[in-house]
Scaffold this motif. Sequence first.
Motif, PDB file in Angstrom:
ATOM      1  N   ARG A 167       0.833  -1.215   0.000  1.00 14.27           N
ATOM      2  CA  ARG A 167       0.000   0.000   0.000  1.00 14.27           C
ATOM      3  C   ARG A 167       0.868   1.265   0.000  1.00 14.27           C
ATOM      4  O   ARG A 167       0.437   2.293  -0.493  1.00 14.27           O
ATOM      5  CB  ARG A 167      -0.933  -0.029   1.206  1.00 14.27           C
ATOM      6  CG  ARG A 167      -1.962   1.060   1.234  1.00 14.27           C
ATOM      7  CD  ARG A 167      -3.147   0.805   0.331  1.00 14.27           C
ATOM      8  NE  ARG A 167      -4.132  -0.060   0.929  1.00 14.27           N
ATOM      9  CZ  ARG A 167      -5.362  -0.245   0.433  1.00 14.27           C
ATOM     10  NH1 ARG A 167      -5.743   0.383  -0.652  1.00 14.27           N
ATOM     11  NH2 ARG A 167      -6.191  -1.076   1.015  1.00 14.27           N
ATOM     12  N   CYS A 168       2.083   1.174   0.552  1.00 12.29           N
ATOM     13  CA  CYS A 168       3.000   2.322   0.465  1.00 12.29           C
ATOM     14  C   CYS A 168       3.307   2.642  -0.995  1.00 12.29           C
ATOM     15  O   CYS A 168       3.443   3.798  -1.383  1.00 12.29           O
ATOM     16  CB  CYS A 168       4.337   2.013   1.137  1.00 12.29           C
ATOM     17  SG  CYS A 168       4.332   1.806   2.916  1.00 12.29           S
ATOM     18  N   ILE A 169       3.432   1.577  -1.802  1.00 11.88           N
ATOM     19  CA  ILE A 169       3.862   1.746  -3.191  1.00 11.88           C
ATOM     20  C   ILE A 169       2.666   2.020  -4.103  1.00 11.88           C
ATOM     21  O   ILE A 169       2.723   2.865  -4.987  1.00 11.88           O
ATOM     22  CB  ILE A 169       4.610   0.484  -3.669  1.00 11.88           C
ATOM     23  CG1 ILE A 169       5.792   0.188  -2.748  1.00 11.88           C
ATOM     24  CG2 ILE A 169       5.086   0.641  -5.110  1.00 11.88           C
ATOM     25  CD1 ILE A 169       6.393  -1.194  -2.944  1.00 11.88           C
ATOM     26  N   VAL A 170       1.587   1.281  -3.874  1.00 16.27           N
ATOM     27  CA  VAL A 170       0.381   1.420  -4.703  1.00 16.27           C
ATOM     28  C   VAL A 170      -0.796   1.712  -3.780  1.00 16.27           C
ATOM     29  O   VAL A 170      -1.522   0.801  -3.377  1.00 16.27           O
ATOM     30  CB  VAL A 170       0.110   0.138  -5.527  1.00 16.27           C
ATOM     31  CG1 VAL A 170      -1.095   0.323  -6.439  1.00 16.27           C
ATOM     32  CG2 VAL A 170       1.328  -0.254  -6.345  1.00 16.27           C
ATOM     33  N   PRO A 171      -0.983   2.981  -3.406  1.00 21.22           N
ATOM     34  CA  PRO A 171      -2.076   3.296  -2.463  1.00 21.22           C
ATOM     35  C   PRO A 171      -3.453   3.110  -3.067  1.00 21.22           C
ATOM     36  O   PRO A 171      -4.417   2.849  -2.335  1.00 21.22           O
ATOM     37  CB  PRO A 171      -1.818   4.752  -2.079  1.00 21.22           C
ATOM     38  CG  PRO A 171      -0.884   5.291  -3.085  1.00 21.22           C
ATOM     39  CD  PRO A 171      -0.131   4.141  -3.677  1.00 21.22           C
ATOM     40  N   HIS A 172      -3.563   3.232  -4.380  1.00 24.50           N
ATOM     41  CA  HIS A 172      -4.848   3.045  -5.045  1.00 24.50           C
ATOM     42  C   HIS A 172      -4.711   1.959  -6.098  1.00 24.50           C
ATOM     43  O   HIS A 172      -3.811   2.028  -6.931  1.00 24.50           O
ATOM     44  CB  HIS A 172      -5.314   4.341  -5.703  1.00 24.50           C
ATOM     45  CG  HIS A 172      -5.487   5.454  -4.737  1.00 24.50           C
ATOM     46  ND1 HIS A 172      -6.410   5.421  -3.717  1.00 24.50           N
ATOM     47  CD2 HIS A 172      -4.820   6.622  -4.617  1.00 24.50           C
ATOM     48  CE1 HIS A 172      -6.317   6.538  -3.021  1.00 24.50           C
ATOM     49  NE2 HIS A 172      -5.360   7.286  -3.537  1.00 24.50           N
ATOM     50  N   PRO A 173      -5.585   0.974  -6.079  1.00 24.88           N
ATOM     51  CA  PRO A 173      -5.453  -0.133  -7.025  1.00 24.88           C
ATOM     52  C   PRO A 173      -5.845   0.270  -8.428  1.00 24.88           C
ATOM     53  O   PRO A 173      -6.677   1.157  -8.623  1.00 24.88           O
ATOM     54  CB  PRO A 173      -6.435  -1.172  -6.477  1.00 24.88           C
ATOM     55  CG  PRO A 173      -7.475  -0.369  -5.782  1.00 24.88           C
ATOM     56  CD  PRO A 173      -6.768   0.828  -5.205  1.00 24.88           C
TER      57      PRO A 173
END
Lengths: 245, 92
Positions: A167-173
């Motif tokens: 989630r740090c890297i991709v906060p929104h899918p």
Amino acid sequence: MTDTSERYQRQLPLIGETGQERLSTSRVLIAGAGGLGTTIATFLTVAGIGFIRIVDEDTIERNNLNRQILYREPDRGERKAEIARQRLVEINPEIEVQALCTHIDDQSIGGMVRGMDIIMDGMDNFSTRYVLNRAALRQKIPFIHGAVNGFYGQVTSIIPGKSPCLRCIVPHPPSADKVPIIGVTCGVIGSIQVTEAIKYLTGRGDILTGRLLLWDGFRGDAAIINVVNEPDCSECTGEWAGERG
Amino acid sequence: MKISIRVFASLRDFMVPSLELNLLPGATVGALLVELCRMYPPLDTAIFQSPGTVREFVNILKNGRNIHFLDGLVTALQEGDVIAIFPPVGGG
């Protein structure tokens, strides 16, 4: 030479007897038995991982066969995880494979990952990847993330407490819509994921912690971008209120 | 001030994979994106949902930090910053 040492003869110079012993005593969860999952399962199996738990609730469809390399035409309609288990123990009878034909969610994941040394991402959606991410953080188990779309792919190794989480890297899918997939990209990305797992389990090499590898098969290019742990990432601290996007 | 930009995956259909831009001191990530879209007009709909609103799934990292955790489009840029832009892939 024993049958076992003969099987692994060509990789022993790379990882040594000790490394091979570590693989044979390792327990790995493969979440998903699709394009990534079947590649991951195949290479973990031939490497000699002692115990593999492979999880997928789906059945085999004809349009899976361009990339899901453990399945054959006559397998259509059969459960993926069970057919994968059968094929894997045919490939390497020295390992144990457990098939779970079940759904992965926040309720079911705890028992699946307990006692595992590593979690392999073979999912096809980010909402379940976030479930795996949370479980990895909670139980402090490394999580090797991989994903594909067309000729593009990405890999990073999430080591709880040491690296940024998913989630740090991709906060929104990205969108959950079905994406174009070709088998070769699953092969490339799944193989890199297994390379990460072998390095982690044997303590050799540099793993992709804090680094996101982005594969561009269309242009024959691989790039790595450094990523950092986010102090405000709610997932890392378990405060994420719910899925977005 | 010089800013390095790297783009990945399908965004490479619309612009070169990497380039350096000279921006005025005090420029923001938003200003950088507007400049990129001026240079490569098809990039606009790939990045922006509407004027001033980036598509939620387009990840923009400043020196490895997602601007979601910084100040979004008003995140300030400094000399030598590296901006990575990628739409994450999600299949498997």
